[in-house]
Scaffold this motif. Sequence first.
Motif, short mmCIF file in Angstrom:
data_model
loop_
_atom_site.label_atom_id
_atom_site.label_comp_id
_atom_site.label_asym_id
_atom_site.label_seq_id
_atom_site.Cartn_x
_atom_site.Cartn_y
_atom_site.Cartn_z
N ASN A 157 35.82 -26.50 34.61
CA ASN A 157 34.64 -27.22 35.07
C ASN A 157 34.07 -28.03 33.90
O ASN A 157 33.76 -27.46 32.85
N VAL A 158 33.95 -29.33 34.07
CA VAL A 158 33.55 -30.19 32.95
C VAL A 158 32.10 -30.00 32.53
O VAL A 158 31.68 -30.55 31.51
N THR A 159 31.33 -29.23 33.28
CA THR A 159 29.98 -28.94 32.82
C THR A 159 29.99 -27.98 31.64
O THR A 159 28.94 -27.74 31.02
N PHE A 160 31.14 -27.41 31.33
CA PHE A 160 31.33 -26.59 30.14
C PHE A 160 32.19 -27.37 29.15
O PHE A 160 33.08 -28.13 29.54
N PRO A 161 31.95 -27.21 27.84
CA PRO A 161 32.73 -27.94 26.83
C PRO A 161 34.23 -27.66 26.96
O PRO A 161 34.64 -26.59 27.41
N LEU A 162 35.02 -28.62 26.55
CA LEU A 162 36.47 -28.52 26.59
C LEU A 162 37.01 -28.88 25.21
O LEU A 162 36.64 -29.91 24.65
N PHE A 163 37.89 -28.05 24.71
CA PHE A 163 38.44 -28.28 23.37
C PHE A 163 39.95 -28.45 23.48
O PHE A 163 40.70 -27.47 23.57
N SER A 177 27.90 -34.95 36.75
CA SER A 177 27.82 -36.32 36.25
C SER A 177 27.24 -36.38 34.85
O SER A 177 27.75 -37.09 33.98
N VAL A 178 26.15 -35.63 34.61
CA VAL A 178 25.42 -35.75 33.35
C VAL A 178 26.00 -34.84 32.27
O VAL A 178 26.43 -35.31 31.21
N SER A 179 26.03 -33.53 32.53
CA SER A 179 26.59 -32.61 31.53
C SER A 179 28.08 -32.88 31.33
O SER A 179 28.58 -32.79 30.20
N GLY A 180 28.78 -33.22 32.42
CA GLY A 180 30.20 -33.55 32.28
C GLY A 180 30.41 -34.75 31.39
O GLY A 180 31.32 -34.77 30.55
N ALA A 181 29.58 -35.77 31.56
CA ALA A 181 29.69 -36.96 30.71
C ALA A 181 29.40 -36.61 29.25
O ALA A 181 30.11 -37.05 28.34
N ILE A 182 28.37 -35.80 29.01
CA ILE A 182 28.03 -35.41 27.64
C ILE A 182 29.19 -34.66 26.99
O ILE A 182 29.57 -34.93 25.84
N ASN A 183 29.80 -33.73 27.73
CA ASN A 183 30.91 -32.96 27.17
C ASN A 183 32.13 -33.82 26.90
O ASN A 183 32.79 -33.67 25.86
N MET A 184 32.45 -34.74 27.81
CA MET A 184 33.62 -35.59 27.60
C MET A 184 33.36 -36.62 26.50
O MET A 184 34.25 -36.95 25.71
N LEU A 185 32.14 -37.14 26.43
CA LEU A 185 31.80 -38.06 25.35
C LEU A 185 31.84 -37.36 24.00
O LEU A 185 32.29 -37.93 23.00
N GLY A 186 31.37 -36.11 23.97
CA GLY A 186 31.44 -35.35 22.73
C GLY A 186 32.87 -35.12 22.28
O GLY A 186 33.18 -35.20 21.08
#
Length: 337
Positions: free
Chosen positions: A63-69, A98-107
């Motif tokens: 789930n992209v709302t959690f960070p991905l490494f 949309s929001v947390s997922g974008a933040i995690n993928m941008l990070g």
Amino acid sequence: MTVLFSQKRILVTGGAGFLGSHLCRRLVKQGHEVLCVDNFCTGTRRNIIDLLDDPKFDLLRHNVTFPLFVEVDEIYNLACPASPIHYQMDPVQTTKTSVSGAINMLGLAKRLKIRILQASTSEVYGDPVVHPQPEEYWGNVNPIGSRSCYDEGKRCAETLFFDYYRQHNLGIKVARIFNTYGPNMRPDDGRVVSNFICQALLGEDVTIYGHGQQTRSFCYVTDLIDGLDRLMNSPPNITGPINIGNPGEFTMRELAEKVLAITGSKSKLVERSLPEDDPKQRKPTIELAGKLLGWRPTINLDEGLKSTIAYFEGLLREHGKAIVGDRTLQPSSAIDK
């Protein structure tokens, strides 16, 4: 001089969904390694079943709302329910995706110093008072309506992308996707093309809202994926947002009549009241995509509908009215994206 092919490892979030599965397949055929990330909220294994044994394809349930490494060379961020029936089931989670997922993928993109593409949407224009919709139009969106979890979530994601671009000099691409259709659509997604086709094939009444005079433009999925590919591989100074869609405009009644004609169905058209905040017209201007990407759609509506209808006919032959994925193959309300 011989130009050597540069194989990349590419992350596609939402890769088991309608658009994501087509994108994964295209990238694998191009010779890239693909990491498909999906939590299977609306995506299905059926969409990517032919890729699972390919050594260039990996699947990760996440789930992209959690960070991905992970270690990748590019990111396509497509993760988010895209039909009203699905994104309104859990509106808070939709906004978080949309929001947390974008933040995690941008990070992740910032850490890896790679470019990232955001699959935004024509819904950022809301119920437009400017027609057709150019990229410079800021939109007419209800921020507290039942559709705003998706509309405003995608608008905020665009904000985040451009803030990362300005603040961190991150390589971004933002595509505003207009109505897209084709194989791998879910029968129960509530979108107008899949609804009309399923209703016609099952002999059910074909539901139109109001008098069916709302207009939409319909882009066949292979054209859309070609546009995303061209945008991702465009020069760094081309960030978008860029409209990707077919400017051919049809009323809902015209679309329903086309589906009935192609399927040979005897279903009847029935009218229902309009849903809340349903846009009355939607059509992209695509001059920017033509100028900067050399892109234009090539598949007309009749041709694309025939392929899409054949796909749903195959589902019916295989599953009947029983189970398709984890849901029944029953038409739902004909709310459009």
